[in-house]
Design a protein around this motif. Structure first.
Motif, PDB file in Angstrom:
ATOM      1  N   UNK A 115       0.587  -1.337   0.054  1.00  0.00           N
ATOM      2  CA  UNK A 115       0.047  -0.010   0.081  1.00  0.00           C
ATOM      3  C   UNK A 115       1.071   1.318   0.000  1.00  0.00           C
ATOM      4  N   UNK A 116       1.941   1.134   0.991  1.00  0.00           N
ATOM      5  CA  UNK A 116       2.531   2.531   1.086  1.00  0.00           C
ATOM      6  C   UNK A 116       4.180   2.326   0.874  1.00  0.00           C
ATOM      7  N   UNK A 117       4.577   1.261   1.281  1.00  0.00           N
ATOM      8  CA  UNK A 117       6.344   1.343   0.984  1.00  0.00           C
ATOM      9  C   UNK A 117       6.519   1.098  -0.439  1.00  0.00           C
ATOM     10  N   UNK A 118       6.115   0.234  -1.191  1.00  0.00           N
ATOM     11  CA  UNK A 118       6.399  -0.048  -2.543  1.00  0.00           C
ATOM     12  C   UNK A 118       6.010   0.953  -3.518  1.00  0.00           C
ATOM     13  N   UNK A 119       4.703   1.449  -3.221  1.00  0.00           N
ATOM     14  CA  UNK A 119       3.951   2.271  -4.250  1.00  0.00           C
ATOM     15  C   UNK A 119       3.931   4.057  -3.749  1.00  0.00           C
ATOM     16  N   UNK A 120       4.910   3.979  -2.527  1.00  0.00           N
ATOM     17  CA  UNK A 120       5.081   5.482  -1.918  1.00  0.00           C
ATOM     18  C   UNK A 120       3.668   5.949  -1.582  1.00  0.00           C
ATOM     19  N   UNK A 121       2.883   5.115  -1.110  1.00  0.00           N
ATOM     20  CA  UNK A 121       1.430   5.563  -0.931  1.00  0.00           C
ATOM     21  C   UNK A 121       0.430   5.768  -1.842  1.00  0.00           C
ATOM     22  N   UNK A 122       0.801   5.874  -3.148  1.00  0.00           N
ATOM     23  CA  UNK A 122      -0.142   5.946  -4.472  1.00  0.00           C
ATOM     24  C   UNK A 122      -1.215   5.011  -4.088  1.00  0.00           C
ATOM     25  N   UNK A 123      -0.850   3.633  -4.035  1.00  0.00           N
ATOM     26  CA  UNK A 123      -2.111   2.757  -4.019  1.00  0.00           C
ATOM     27  C   UNK A 123      -3.024   3.135  -2.991  1.00  0.00           C
ATOM     28  N   UNK A 124      -2.505   3.454  -1.823  1.00  0.00           N
ATOM     29  CA  UNK A 124      -3.360   3.541  -0.396  1.00  0.00           C
ATOM     30  C   UNK A 124      -4.231   4.740  -0.877  1.00  0.00           C
ATOM     31  N   UNK A 125      -3.766   5.796  -1.368  1.00  0.00           N
ATOM     32  CA  UNK A 125      -4.456   6.961  -1.583  1.00  0.00           C
ATOM     33  C   UNK A 125      -5.597   6.708  -2.714  1.00  0.00           C
ATOM     34  N   UNK A 126      -5.105   6.202  -3.966  1.00  0.00           N
ATOM     35  CA  UNK A 126      -6.181   5.985  -4.776  1.00  0.00           C
ATOM     36  C   UNK A 126      -7.277   4.866  -4.033  1.00  0.00           C
ATOM     37  N   UNK A 127      -6.856   3.657  -3.450  1.00  0.00           N
ATOM     38  CA  UNK A 127      -7.879   2.723  -2.976  1.00  0.00           C
ATOM     39  C   UNK A 127      -8.979   3.465  -1.775  1.00  0.00           C
ATOM     40  N   UNK A 128      -8.204   4.383  -1.017  1.00  0.00           N
ATOM     41  CA  UNK A 128      -9.038   5.363  -0.163  1.00  0.00           C
ATOM     42  C   UNK A 128     -10.092   6.037  -0.547  1.00  0.00           C
ATOM     43  N   UNK A 129      -9.694   6.671  -1.664  1.00  0.00           N
ATOM     44  CA  UNK A 129     -10.590   7.710  -2.437  1.00  0.00           C
ATOM     45  C   UNK A 129     -11.709   6.914  -3.290  1.00  0.00           C
ATOM     46  N   UNK A 130     -11.503   5.500  -3.656  1.00  0.00           N
ATOM     47  CA  UNK A 130     -12.346   4.878  -4.486  1.00  0.00           C
ATOM     48  C   UNK A 130     -13.245   4.122  -3.496  1.00  0.00           C
ATOM     49  N   UNK A 131     -12.931   3.613  -2.399  1.00  0.00           N
ATOM     50  CA  UNK A 131     -13.371   2.742  -1.488  1.00  0.00           C
ATOM     51  C   UNK A 131     -14.896   3.173  -0.947  1.00  0.00           C
ATOM     52  N   UNK A 132     -14.844   4.514  -0.470  1.00  0.00           N
ATOM     53  CA  UNK A 132     -15.967   5.123   0.334  1.00  0.00           C
ATOM     54  C   UNK A 132     -16.037   4.547   1.690  1.00  0.00           C
ATOM     55  N   UNK A 133     -15.025   3.818   2.204  1.00  0.00           N
ATOM     56  CA  UNK A 133     -15.314   3.658   3.630  1.00  0.00           C
ATOM     57  C   UNK A 133     -13.931   3.783   4.419  1.00  0.00           C
ATOM     58  N   UNK A 134     -13.159   4.780   3.673  1.00  0.00           N
ATOM     59  CA  UNK A 134     -11.881   4.827   4.169  1.00  0.00           C
ATOM     60  C   UNK A 134     -10.706   3.757   4.250  1.00  0.00           C
ATOM     61  N   UNK A 135     -10.949   2.777   3.288  1.00  0.00           N
ATOM     62  CA  UNK A 135     -10.194   1.544   3.453  1.00  0.00           C
ATOM     63  C   UNK A 135      -9.029   1.474   2.397  1.00  0.00           C
ATOM     64  N   UNK A 136      -7.903   1.404   2.629  1.00  0.00           N
ATOM     65  CA  UNK A 136      -6.735   1.034   1.771  1.00  0.00           C
ATOM     66  C   UNK A 136      -6.734  -0.460   1.729  1.00  0.00           C
ATOM     67  N   UNK A 137      -5.950  -0.922   0.841  1.00  0.00           N
ATOM     68  CA  UNK A 137      -5.664  -2.376   0.506  1.00  0.00           C
ATOM     69  C   UNK A 137      -5.613  -3.316   1.941  1.00  0.00           C
ATOM     70  N   UNK A 138      -4.938  -2.869   2.862  1.00  0.00           N
ATOM     71  CA  UNK A 138      -4.677  -3.352   4.159  1.00  0.00           C
ATOM     72  C   UNK A 138      -5.881  -3.468   4.926  1.00  0.00           C
ATOM     73  N   UNK A 139      -6.360  -2.394   4.949  1.00  0.00           N
ATOM     74  CA  UNK A 139      -7.802  -2.209   5.702  1.00  0.00           C
ATOM     75  C   UNK A 139      -8.828  -3.218   4.904  1.00  0.00           C
TER      76      UNK A 139
END
Length: 238
Positions: A115-139
């Motif tokens: 989510x954060x280390x490999x993608x520098x947070x980009x994946x976490x940011x996109x996932x949270x924005x699209x998810x609607x429940x404040x969840x990144x991949x790990x969540x």
């Protein structure tokens, strides 16, 4: 800030405010500032020691371990918070509003690498924005989310619940309570459930029964849930 309804195992609907992207980014910055200060202090301490070069790798690995497990340790032992999250009034919870177990925190931390280390947070940011429940991949994998504990909604909003059209109330005595009292009851109930404090639930049940002058035939949790729902029914239909 997104808002979503969670439903507990006892069918209690609770409105949760998802932690905003900006707040989570600031929390992240605060945590990494703490880590940065730690690295500087440890580096100064190690450089001042006369350590054989053969053992230097072991020393650095040992000193680096707290950095590696920083978020896991803080969230596990500080009730879903890190210093950054605490400063921004954020907390990790399960989707049903209950307190995560170590396995939830561990899964969330493990996928932090992607989510954060490999993608520098980009994946976490996109996932949270699209998810609607404040969840990144790990969540998503851990069935958790990050909520804000800031008081951003009014008293009337905390009381509103969606009831089915065929809902049948049971306790007309709930009208003896005020909006403020029901709000307090709901808050105490949620916090007791979140912390697994059954003693508070029992005391709350006893107090409500006394004020309403009734003897409930449900379980304490089901009774308090019914009281909150009945209050919403009667106040919404007056």
């Amino acid at each position: 800030m997104d808002n979503f309804q969670i439903e507990t195992a006892q069918n209690v609907n609770i409105a949760q405010n998802v932690g905003g992207i900006g707040e989570r980014v600031l929390a992240f910055i605060v945590d990494y500032f703490i880590i940065f200060i730690y690295i500087i202090l440890v580096s100064i301490a190690i450089s001042s020691l006369d350590i054989n070069s053969d053992y230097m790798f072991i020393v650095y690995m040992t000193a680096g371990l707290p950095i590696f497990v920083y978020s896991l340790l803080w969230e596990t032992f500080w009730n879903g918070r890190s210093p950054g999250k605490a400063l921004m009034k954020l907390r990790v919870v399960k989707l049903d509003g209950s307190k995560p177990s170590f396995s939830n925190y561990f899964i969330r931390w493990l996928l932090r690498i992607i989510d954060i280390s490999v993608t520098s947070g980009a994946l976490a940011l996109v996932t949270v924005l699209l998810n609607g429940k404040g969840q990144r991949l790990g969540d998503i994998a851990a069935s958790t989310t990050v909520i804000t504990e800031k008081k951003t909604i009014s008293l009337s909003q905390t009381l509103v619940m969606d009831l089915p059209e065929d809902y049948t109330p049971k306790y007309p005595q709930v009208t003896v309570f005020t909006d403020a009292e029901i709000s307090t009851i709901k808050t105490l109930f949620w916090e007791a459930k979140y912390n697994g404090n059954h003693g508070v639930v029992l005391k709350l049940t006893k107090r409500l029964s006394k004020v309403m002058e009734i003897t409930p035939d449900e379980t304490p949790i089901a009774f308090i849930d019914k009281v909150i729902k009945d209050y919403n029914f009667y106040t919404q239909n007056m």
